[in-house]
Design a protein around this motif. Sequence first.
Motif, PDB file in Angstrom:
ATOM      1  N   PRO A 132       3.743   4.099  -8.165  1.00  0.00           N
ATOM      2  CA  PRO A 132       2.305   4.113  -8.497  1.00  0.00           C
ATOM      3  C   PRO A 132       1.561   2.877  -8.014  1.00  0.00           C
ATOM      4  N   ASN A 133       2.277   1.775  -7.772  1.00  0.00           N
ATOM      5  CA  ASN A 133       1.628   0.544  -7.309  1.00  0.00           C
ATOM      6  C   ASN A 133       1.888   0.262  -5.840  1.00  0.00           C
ATOM      7  N   GLY A 134       2.344   1.271  -5.103  1.00  0.00           N
ATOM      8  CA  GLY A 134       2.556   1.104  -3.672  1.00  0.00           C
ATOM      9  C   GLY A 134       3.624   0.075  -3.350  1.00  0.00           C
ATOM     10  N   GLU A 135       3.254  -0.945  -2.572  1.00  0.00           N
ATOM     11  CA  GLU A 135       4.214  -1.940  -2.092  1.00  0.00           C
ATOM     12  C   GLU A 135       4.557  -3.004  -3.131  1.00  0.00           C
ATOM     13  N   LEU A 136       3.897  -2.988  -4.259  1.00  0.00           N
ATOM     14  CA  LEU A 136       4.091  -4.039  -5.256  1.00  0.00           C
ATOM     15  C   LEU A 136       5.572  -4.173  -5.625  1.00  0.00           C
ATOM     16  N   LEU A 137       6.072  -5.404  -5.574  1.00  0.00           N
ATOM     17  CA  LEU A 137       7.439  -5.734  -6.006  1.00  0.00           C
ATOM     18  C   LEU A 137       8.525  -5.116  -5.131  1.00  0.00           C
TER      19      LEU A 137
END
Length: 615
Positions: A132-137
């Motif tokens: 849901p946050n794409g490339e985050l983390l």
Amino acid sequence: MVMVAGKLFHVQIVKHEWLKVRAEENWDREIPFGAIRGEINDRNGELIVGNQLAPTLYYMPSQNNEPEKVAATLAGILQTDADKLLKKLSEKAYMVKIAPEGKNISKEQADEIAKLQIEGLYTGVDFIRNYPNGELLSRLIGFTGYDGQGLAGIEYAYDEILQGTGDKIRLYTDARAIPLPHVDDGFQTGDNGATVELTIDVEMQKIMERELLQAMEKYDSTQAVGIIMNPKTGEILALASMPSFHPADYQDVDPSIYNRNLPVWMTFEPGSTFKIVTLAAGLEEKLIDLHDEHFHDPGYAMVANARLRCWKRSGHGHQSFLEVVENSCNPGFIEIGQRLGSEKLDQYIRDFGFGESTGSGIAGEAKGILFSKEAFGPVEQATTAFGQGISVTPIQQVQAVAAAINGGFLYRPYIVKEIKNDKGETLQSFEPEMKRRVISEETSAQVREALESVVANGSGRNAFNDGLRVGGKTGTAQKVVDGGYSDGDYIVSFIGFAPADDPELLVYVAVDSPKNSVQFGGVIAAPIVGRIIEEIAPLAGVEKRVDQLEKEYRWGDPITHRVPDLTGMTKGMVARQLHTYRIQWHGEGDVIKYQMPAPDSLMNVDDIIHVYTEE
């Protein structure tokens, strides 16, 4: 006849269930439902990695006599080559998994195929990872492969915990795969994977990644690293590596990106951020006095016939040891290292956790490189004292500085908070783990005092944040390439914390090979850390205060002043104050109800005070 009747009774009544189970094992054909892999959440339960429905097609050749027609029909829907598909459908097997063409298809494709009612074609339920946050983390969480198995990062390290067994539909057929009319199809229920809850705060992570991405673009740097930690517990609140990638498209990026989690993998000379360790050791051994003892810096120090220069070639002259820290004076730290002696200095460095893995549990963690005791001569001792000649990881530096400012307790950094089953019940929880105490509370308080002064009056002034009492230290390290220092190529860093008297947040940022600017940690990295601390402070419950060390004015700084409290005043009362501030009125009333900026905060002389006369 009696014996035959007895045998029939034994087979049909006594052994009925046993024989039925054995027969069903020969008859059954299983269509698997993909296992529901456990989710990965942040510390507040916000979803980081979830699952998305992705059906997979299975085909029984014996149940359809027109494979050419099936291949032609499916090829149009799946947008693949019909001849290649026909070859797969013509395999001599009781069941064919149509992969990769028919694996993880969309719901729309599955619905369209279902309407066709093709004999021998079955749709199995499968899942793919959802971000849901794409490339985050991405460089921390890693990714899963074609079969849903964890291949990197948290997905790999906790694969056994995250994996589920999956449900199955059991079809009963004869040897030619013809359904048996007298046996009902069955359903076998599997187990869902467990959920891994990280110590990460997604909102803090977003702030960190945004700042690092902007820094890379602004300074045209090769990569950047960021860590946020709670220094009192070792909990990692954000862990970022740039450049990033999308976990669903890992095959499209260079393996060096997804295989290297920079905060734990990258090793480099720390530069001046390492001086915190030397400072803490000197204070603990009572070898220096910050206020009442002075040191003269001519711009260099002679050690075993080697001239070791300060970053300021002209030298800092006569200064107190507090000013040595504020100015990040190399000769001053060489003096502290010499007073400690090689054995004491080496012991403190190792006690602070350098030279060994932190035990964070993050895959790929490096140990760094220290001088051996045999190679730790006078010059090596001197350069180590100001952070040159050794190799450390960002997470080692964060662990060590946390101990220096939290009262002297060395905590193991950790990234996983809890593991829960699909019912939300805790299977395993992780608590702060103190390794050892390295310095006293008295020494830690002096370190905090000195580092707050660095931000108010020294090389870290660009990290100053009014009301948050930020402390910290800059770092500028020349990069080593092929055994020698690369001219003009640096890693600049800053490690900061707040509040300085009782730290709740510790933030580290390093930018690799920045361009388009003066390459100093105080110029590039310090403002980034200052902005991050300002934004994440409310998320951590850190409030602004007035009892702070005021920032020292230097030529070129913007002229600032404290905002007066105008609330409750009327327009006439404000006019009689004869203020020179620029004031903008909002509302039709006469009495000021609210103002921005807030009273007693810092503002530039040219800024506007907005006052509101109505709620």
